[in-house]
Design an enzyme around this catalytic site. Structure first.
Site, PDB file in Angstrom:
ATOM      1  N   SER A 253      72.727  71.931  78.601  1.00 24.40           N
ATOM      2  CA  SER A 253      72.838  72.411  77.289  1.00 24.40           C
ATOM      3  C   SER A 253      70.920  73.167  77.031  1.00 24.40           C
ATOM      4  O   SER A 253      70.912  73.153  77.660  1.00 24.40           O
ATOM      5  CB  SER A 253      72.154  71.188  76.395  1.00 24.40           C
ATOM      6  OG  SER A 253      71.142  70.710  76.890  1.00 24.40           O
ATOM      7  N   LYS A 254      71.801  73.480  75.663  1.00 19.93           N
ATOM      8  CA  LYS A 254      70.091  74.815  75.289  1.00 19.93           C
ATOM      9  C   LYS A 254      68.710  73.748  76.212  1.00 19.93           C
ATOM     10  O   LYS A 254      68.068  74.603  76.101  1.00 19.93           O
ATOM     11  CB  LYS A 254      69.877  74.093  73.706  1.00 19.93           C
ATOM     12  CG  LYS A 254      71.071  75.391  73.017  1.00 19.93           C
ATOM     13  CD  LYS A 254      70.840  76.970  73.018  1.00 19.93           C
ATOM     14  CE  LYS A 254      71.373  77.908  72.210  1.00 19.93           C
ATOM     15  NZ  LYS A 254      71.125  79.186  72.919  1.00 19.93           N
ATOM     16  N   ARG A 255      68.669  72.928  75.797  1.00 15.46           N
ATOM     17  CA  ARG A 255      67.518  71.997  76.570  1.00 15.46           C
ATOM     18  C   ARG A 255      66.993  72.295  77.726  1.00 15.46           C
ATOM     19  O   ARG A 255      65.768  72.395  78.174  1.00 15.46           O
ATOM     20  CB  ARG A 255      67.090  70.440  76.386  1.00 15.46           C
ATOM     21  CG  ARG A 255      67.587  69.954  77.042  1.00 15.46           C
ATOM     22  CD  ARG A 255      68.049  68.260  76.902  1.00 15.46           C
ATOM     23  NE  ARG A 255      68.094  67.508  78.749  1.00 15.46           N
ATOM     24  CZ  ARG A 255      69.857  67.507  77.693  1.00 15.46           C
ATOM     25  NH1 ARG A 255      70.449  67.867  77.293  1.00 15.46           N
ATOM     26  NH2 ARG A 255      70.597  66.359  79.194  1.00 15.46           N
TER      27      ARG A 255
END
Length: 485
Positions: A253-255
């Site tokens: 994911s974006k993290r």
């Protein structure tokens, strides 16, 4: 009505246009494309846009642009005689309603007027009584309430198990009594179909032979198999590929950093490098790491896709991208650099004035030190405009009176040399160093700082030759002037 036999391999990529094109989705598209191309089959693109509130045209464009950038071409579309667009579910709603009506007529589905509040209250009551939360909808037994909007539920009547031999995960079985009656047509004003139902109708009518998708779709598969059977269609073969994880073993994911395909494109990753990396993220062919497109088509087999999740390794992608930049012809790299000059602070007119051949000759000097096209453009920026300032530490170390004296000697050589080539200049500068009893570094580093502004660059004599006599002399004069202050 059953899917005709003997139509060969037909696969599809069916993204939902509710956001950016995730690299995990790209890998799914790639596996389907390679399988189709390797088997002489068809690759179908279908946009699943029945989630009207969340679907956007920007997301559709991102999907199409991303697939085209990677050269993952599709074979079919509704635009006969024009550009081959994808199938779009919102343009096929009449087909879904016809299939829903047939299931209702046959007693395999029924109208439902339960509200979210009704179901929540019954669920809470079941929890308090320690009863199973299944069977909360009573519309099949009691009839739909008058005056309310109607959804349509599929009736799960088949006893026993729903099972399939997954091409990647192996045998999977789910007890039918674990599957509650589920919505197939929403009660919204448009009466849009839910994902599971629309996907089944489309896959059947499009004669999809293999459904290859992410493992997060495994819970959908038993419901879809039940729908195939109720509609009288043969289910396709299913293969659920493992998810892509971040370094922490959680879903990517974006993290974890960049996960959208366009972000890698914007940073200067090559499509061949992205394809090469993503296909290896869960699939192997011996110890081979680098593949051309044709090698992938010839080698890819679904049975070689592992069941364990793949971990996205940015360092490995960087290594592959750097390899591909060094591998393709410099002329091709020069063309691909065009979108990155502005981000590197380079005026496009300055690049044009140098010419394509000059740029292609310069690129090999820089490619050993960079990982992306954006990095390459930044590394080459000094070629097109003299540095506005010198690195302070480099100037302090290499613009001493002794170094400036050496630089003046080099300036004389550059001005008088009949041929301004690296092969001619470097031996002459070496002789200067030897005759003066000094070291070559005491000549080369002042030249490097004068021409580039820093103490780190590719080999400096080829750089000097690329700059040309006029530009090189101007930079040397500016260094001598500022160093003398």
């Amino acid at each position: 009505m059953r899917r005709p036999a003997g139509n060969g391999v037909r696969v599809r990529f069916a993204p939902s246009p509710t956001g950016y094109l995730h690299v995990g989705g790209v890998r799914t598209a790639l596996y389907n494309w390679l399988f189709a191309r390797g088997q002489g089959g068809a690759f179908v693109l279908r946009i699943e846009d029945t989630d009207v509130e969340r679907s956007t045209e920007d997301a559709v464009r991102a999907i199409l642009d991303g697939l085209r950038w990677l050269s993952l071409d599709w074979d079919e579309g509704p635009d006969v005689g024009g550009p081959l667009g994808p199938y779009r579910q919102l343009e096929r709603e009449a087909l879904y309603r016809e299939h829903v009506a047939r299931l209702v007529r046959e007693g395999k589905a029924y109208p439902c007027t339960c509200t979210a509040e009704d179901l929540a209250a019954r669920r809470e009551a079941a929890r308090a009584a320690r009863r199973s939360p299944r069977g909360l909808c009573r519309c099949r037994e009691e009839g739909a309430a008058p005056g309310r909007r109607r959804a349509v539920r599929f009736h799960v009547a088949a006893p026993g198990k729903v099972a399939w031999d997954d091409l990647v995960q192996g045998r999977i079985e789910v007890a039918s009594d674990e599957i509650d009656d589920f919505i197939i047509l929403r009660s919204d004003e448009r009466e849009t179909p839910v994902y599971n139902f629309a996907a089944v109708v489309d896959d059947a009518l499009m004669r999809i032979s293999h459904v290859v998708r992410g493992a997060d779709h495994i819970p959908n598969t038993p419901r879809q198999i039940l729908l195939y059977e109720a509609l009288g269609y043969d289910p396709p073969a299913f293969g659920h590929i493992p998810l892509v994880l971040g370094a922490d073993r959680e879903k990517l994911s974006k993290r974890h950093g960049d996960v959208a395909l366009h972000e890698y494109q914007a940073k200067g990753y090559l499509p061949d490098a992205m394809v090469n990396y993503l296909v290896r993220l869960g699939w192997a062919h011996g110890d081979q790491e680098v593949f051309t497109r044709q090698e992938l088509i010839a080698a890819f087999r679904l049975e070689k896709v592992g069941a364990a999740p793949g971990v996205f390794d940015h360092a490995k992608l960087d290594w592959l991208n750097a390899h591909w930049i060094r591998t393709i012809p410099a002329e091709s790299v020069a063309e691909r650099l065009a979108p990155f000059w502005a981000g590197a602070g380079v005026d496009g007119r300055a690049v044009e004035s140098r010419g394509h051949a000059w740029l292609a000759a310069a690129i090999p000097l820089f490619v050993e030190r960079i990982k992306t096209l954006a990095e390459l453009a930044r590394a080459m920026a000094f070629l097109f405009a003299a540095p506005v300032a010198f690195d302070a530490k480099a100037a302090e170390r290499f613009f001493t009176p002794r170094h400036l004296s050496n630089l003046a000697e080099v300036r004389r050589l550059v001005a008088e040399a009949p041929s301004l080539s690296a092969e001619a200049l470097e031996p002459q500068v070496r002789r200067l160093a030897e005759h003066g009893g000094g070291k070559m570094v005491d000549f080369a580093q002042p030249i490097r700082v004068a021409l580039t502004g820093t103490a780190v660059s590719p080999p400096i004599f080829p750089i000097l030759a690329l700059l040309g006599r006029e530009d090189a002399l101007a930079r040397l004069d500016r260094a001598l002037e500022q160093g003398a202050r």
